[in-house]
Motif scaffolding. Sequence first.
Motif, PDB file in Angstrom:
ATOM      1  N   TYR A   1    -148.867  34.043   9.998  1.00  0.00           N
ATOM      2  CA  TYR A   1    -149.325  34.570   8.698  1.00  0.00           C
ATOM      3  C   TYR A   1    -148.311  34.211   7.601  1.00  0.00           C
ATOM      4  O   TYR A   1    -148.670  33.695   6.536  1.00  0.00           O
ATOM      5  CB  TYR A   1    -149.459  36.097   8.760  1.00  0.00           C
ATOM      6  CG  TYR A   1    -150.599  36.621   9.609  1.00  0.00           C
ATOM      7  CD1 TYR A   1    -151.717  35.853   9.877  1.00  0.00           C
ATOM      8  CD2 TYR A   1    -150.539  37.917  10.142  1.00  0.00           C
ATOM      9  CE1 TYR A   1    -152.759  36.354  10.655  1.00  0.00           C
ATOM     10  CE2 TYR A   1    -151.569  38.430  10.913  1.00  0.00           C
ATOM     11  CZ  TYR A   1    -152.668  37.637  11.174  1.00  0.00           C
ATOM     12  OH  TYR A   1    -153.697  38.134  11.936  1.00  0.00           O
ATOM     13  N   LEU A   2    -147.039  34.497   7.870  1.00  0.00           N
ATOM     14  CA  LEU A   2    -146.008  34.270   6.854  1.00  0.00           C
ATOM     15  C   LEU A   2    -145.788  32.779   6.600  1.00  0.00           C
ATOM     16  O   LEU A   2    -145.515  32.373   5.464  1.00  0.00           O
ATOM     17  CB  LEU A   2    -144.706  34.942   7.285  1.00  0.00           C
ATOM     18  CG  LEU A   2    -144.788  36.458   7.530  1.00  0.00           C
ATOM     19  CD1 LEU A   2    -143.409  37.027   7.844  1.00  0.00           C
ATOM     20  CD2 LEU A   2    -145.396  37.177   6.341  1.00  0.00           C
ATOM     21  N   ASP A   3    -145.886  31.966   7.645  1.00  0.00           N
ATOM     22  CA  ASP A   3    -145.744  30.518   7.464  1.00  0.00           C
ATOM     23  C   ASP A   3    -146.830  29.976   6.544  1.00  0.00           C
ATOM     24  O   ASP A   3    -146.562  29.147   5.655  1.00  0.00           O
ATOM     25  CB  ASP A   3    -145.812  29.809   8.814  1.00  0.00           C
ATOM     26  CG  ASP A   3    -144.525  29.972   9.612  1.00  0.00           C
ATOM     27  OD1 ASP A   3    -143.486  30.274   8.997  1.00  0.00           O
ATOM     28  OD2 ASP A   3    -144.573  29.806  10.846  1.00  0.00           O
ATOM     29  N   ASN A   4    -148.050  30.418   6.752  1.00  0.00           N
ATOM     30  CA  ASN A   4    -149.163  29.948   5.914  1.00  0.00           C
ATOM     31  C   ASN A   4    -148.954  30.349   4.454  1.00  0.00           C
ATOM     32  O   ASN A   4    -149.266  29.577   3.537  1.00  0.00           O
ATOM     33  CB  ASN A   4    -150.487  30.505   6.430  1.00  0.00           C
ATOM     34  CG  ASN A   4    -150.911  29.870   7.742  1.00  0.00           C
ATOM     35  OD1 ASN A   4    -150.515  28.740   8.053  1.00  0.00           O
ATOM     36  ND2 ASN A   4    -151.715  30.583   8.523  1.00  0.00           N
TER      37      ASN A   4
ATOM     38  N   GLU B   1    -138.601  33.163  -0.156  1.00  0.00           N
ATOM     39  CA  GLU B   1    -137.395  33.026   0.660  1.00  0.00           C
ATOM     40  C   GLU B   1    -137.144  34.300   1.460  1.00  0.00           C
ATOM     41  O   GLU B   1    -136.708  34.244   2.621  1.00  0.00           O
ATOM     42  CB  GLU B   1    -136.196  32.709  -0.227  1.00  0.00           C
ATOM     43  CG  GLU B   1    -136.216  31.314  -0.830  1.00  0.00           C
ATOM     44  CD  GLU B   1    -136.244  30.223   0.223  1.00  0.00           C
ATOM     45  OE1 GLU B   1    -135.557  30.384   1.262  1.00  0.00           O
ATOM     46  OE2 GLU B   1    -136.963  29.226   0.029  1.00  0.00           O
ATOM     47  N   GLN B   2    -137.436  35.440   0.871  1.00  0.00           N
ATOM     48  CA  GLN B   2    -137.281  36.706   1.585  1.00  0.00           C
ATOM     49  C   GLN B   2    -138.283  36.804   2.744  1.00  0.00           C
ATOM     50  O   GLN B   2    -137.963  37.346   3.810  1.00  0.00           O
ATOM     51  CB  GLN B   2    -137.454  37.876   0.625  1.00  0.00           C
ATOM     52  CG  GLN B   2    -136.334  38.022  -0.393  1.00  0.00           C
ATOM     53  CD  GLN B   2    -136.527  39.231  -1.289  1.00  0.00           C
ATOM     54  OE1 GLN B   2    -137.400  40.069  -1.059  1.00  0.00           O
ATOM     55  NE2 GLN B   2    -135.704  39.332  -2.330  1.00  0.00           N
ATOM     56  N   LEU B   3    -139.501  36.268   2.498  1.00  0.00           N
ATOM     57  CA  LEU B   3    -140.494  36.259   3.574  1.00  0.00           C
ATOM     58  C   LEU B   3    -140.005  35.421   4.754  1.00  0.00           C
ATOM     59  O   LEU B   3    -140.150  35.816   5.918  1.00  0.00           O
ATOM     60  CB  LEU B   3    -141.825  35.707   3.072  1.00  0.00           C
ATOM     61  CG  LEU B   3    -142.742  36.647   2.301  1.00  0.00           C
ATOM     62  CD1 LEU B   3    -144.019  35.927   1.898  1.00  0.00           C
ATOM     63  CD2 LEU B   3    -143.080  37.886   3.123  1.00  0.00           C
ATOM     64  N   LYS B   4    -139.417  34.252   4.447  1.00  0.00           N
ATOM     65  CA  LYS B   4    -138.900  33.402   5.515  1.00  0.00           C
ATOM     66  C   LYS B   4    -137.766  34.097   6.272  1.00  0.00           C
ATOM     67  O   LYS B   4    -137.681  34.023   7.500  1.00  0.00           O
ATOM     68  CB  LYS B   4    -138.403  32.078   4.927  1.00  0.00           C
ATOM     69  CG  LYS B   4    -139.507  31.199   4.345  1.00  0.00           C
ATOM     70  CD  LYS B   4    -138.917  29.926   3.759  1.00  0.00           C
ATOM     71  CE  LYS B   4    -140.012  29.062   3.130  1.00  0.00           C
ATOM     72  NZ  LYS B   4    -139.460  27.812   2.524  1.00  0.00           N
ATOM     73  N   GLU B   5    -136.910  34.770   5.521  1.00  0.00           N
ATOM     74  CA  GLU B   5    -135.812  35.492   6.157  1.00  0.00           C
ATOM     75  C   GLU B   5    -136.327  36.618   7.050  1.00  0.00           C
ATOM     76  O   GLU B   5    -135.832  36.818   8.171  1.00  0.00           O
ATOM     77  CB  GLU B   5    -134.879  36.067   5.081  1.00  0.00           C
ATOM     78  CG  GLU B   5    -133.681  36.805   5.646  1.00  0.00           C
ATOM     79  CD  GLU B   5    -132.846  37.462   4.568  1.00  0.00           C
ATOM     80  OE1 GLU B   5    -131.933  38.235   4.910  1.00  0.00           O
ATOM     81  OE2 GLU B   5    -133.112  37.210   3.368  1.00  0.00           O
ATOM     82  N   SER B   6    -137.334  37.336   6.567  1.00  0.00           N
ATOM     83  CA  SER B   6    -137.923  38.418   7.377  1.00  0.00           C
ATOM     84  C   SER B   6    -138.585  37.852   8.625  1.00  0.00           C
ATOM     85  O   SER B   6    -138.504  38.455   9.710  1.00  0.00           O
ATOM     86  CB  SER B   6    -138.942  39.193   6.542  1.00  0.00           C
ATOM     87  OG  SER B   6    -138.330  39.797   5.425  1.00  0.00           O
TER      88      SER B   6
END
Length: 439
Positions: free
Chosen positions: A179-182, A249-254
């Motif tokens: 989900y986050l990657d998309n 960037e925060q999403l990727k970190e999470s």
Amino acid sequence: MKKFFEDIKKDVKFKAAGPGKKLTEDGSSKSPVVQSNAPAKPRQAPTEGAQRAGAAALARIEQQQRPRLQTSQDAIRLQVKKELEAEASAMASDQKLATSIEGSKITNKDPACFSVSGVYFTCPLTGASLTKSEREMHVKEAILMRFAEDQVEASIMMIHTFNKDREKVKAAVDIISKYLDNICKNPTEEKYRKIKVSNKVFQEKVNCVEGSREFLQAVGFESKTLPVEGQENSEEFLVLGEQEPDKLEQLKESRDRLQKGEPIRAQLDRRPQAFCPSPHATRFELPPDFYNLTAEELKREQQLRTELVEKNAMLRTKAMREREEQRERRKYNYSLLRVRLPDGTLLQGTFLARERVAALYQFVRESLVDGWQPFELVAPGGQKLKEDEEVALNECSLVPSALLSFSWDAAVQADIAAAGGQSPTLLKPELQESIKTLS
């Protein structure tokens, strides 16, 4: 049998027919008649009830069979039946006896007589000391309290700690990461920022994992009821607003934190304790926490002990001995170990039965003032334990308790003595100050 009775009836009828006569004799000749003064009585025919009773008796006689001779198979079946009944009776009595003996041995003992009061753990989040029964609930409460500080971290802890099925956790983490990657790859596409709650994949793979929705909400998803094209009723969606570059960037970190998450487990508290030299160093009394027996296994413990004498009296293969040793190892989750130092002082600590020998060496080294110096540990029976060998304590027969011998490396000590050095101080001051007498 039927033929036997038919022959008897024929013989009776033959004898009742009177004396025989030749076929050539005149049939008109009559045998002399014996006169009797008593008047002749006419013979009465049997009543209908008597006839029925007689017919029934005859039928029973004719239908009766001879008793069947017992064959070898019958004897085997009978013997097996007797053995099964005897075994069931013995098991019932053994279980009753084991329950009373083991119950009095483990649960009814005075806690003061145990070598250690129990098995304790330390919460990695709060540092609190916990018993076995307290640890799981305390860790859960500590994780939930973390939501006030870091919602993402707390939800990740929930996912990896609250769910025991590691395969389900991995599947949920993979889908959430997708989900986050998309979203990160297509930040302007609204469809990637909406998750339909009733979606089959979401329900079966994500929503069933505790903590998954908390994580999605922690990274910014909100629950909304939205209309669905082609349907009259609205449905629930998890919606994430359009993200700025820094938010992406925060999403990727999470996402990375979620993928690297690990279960939070209370750590075993070794409860290091030092004792004065004592002749009772080999005597151990363990509390119930050390046992890894189910109720049924506990009941059969007494039966296994009674069988031990018979097993020792017969020849056993290596495989049989190994199976018995493995069964003994599985009876305990923990091990209470004592190390006798050169001055006779005893160092005691609690270990997991499956921990490696290296953990024992590390414990001893951390308890010594000069733990950097090489030393050796010798198990009962003279077995030297190697620190770098990947062997578990239970595989070295160090469960549920054992007394080991400590010795400094002789070559290193000779070099120290040659250089004019003194013998190293043993225990650290905090252990030396709390030394007790072993009763």
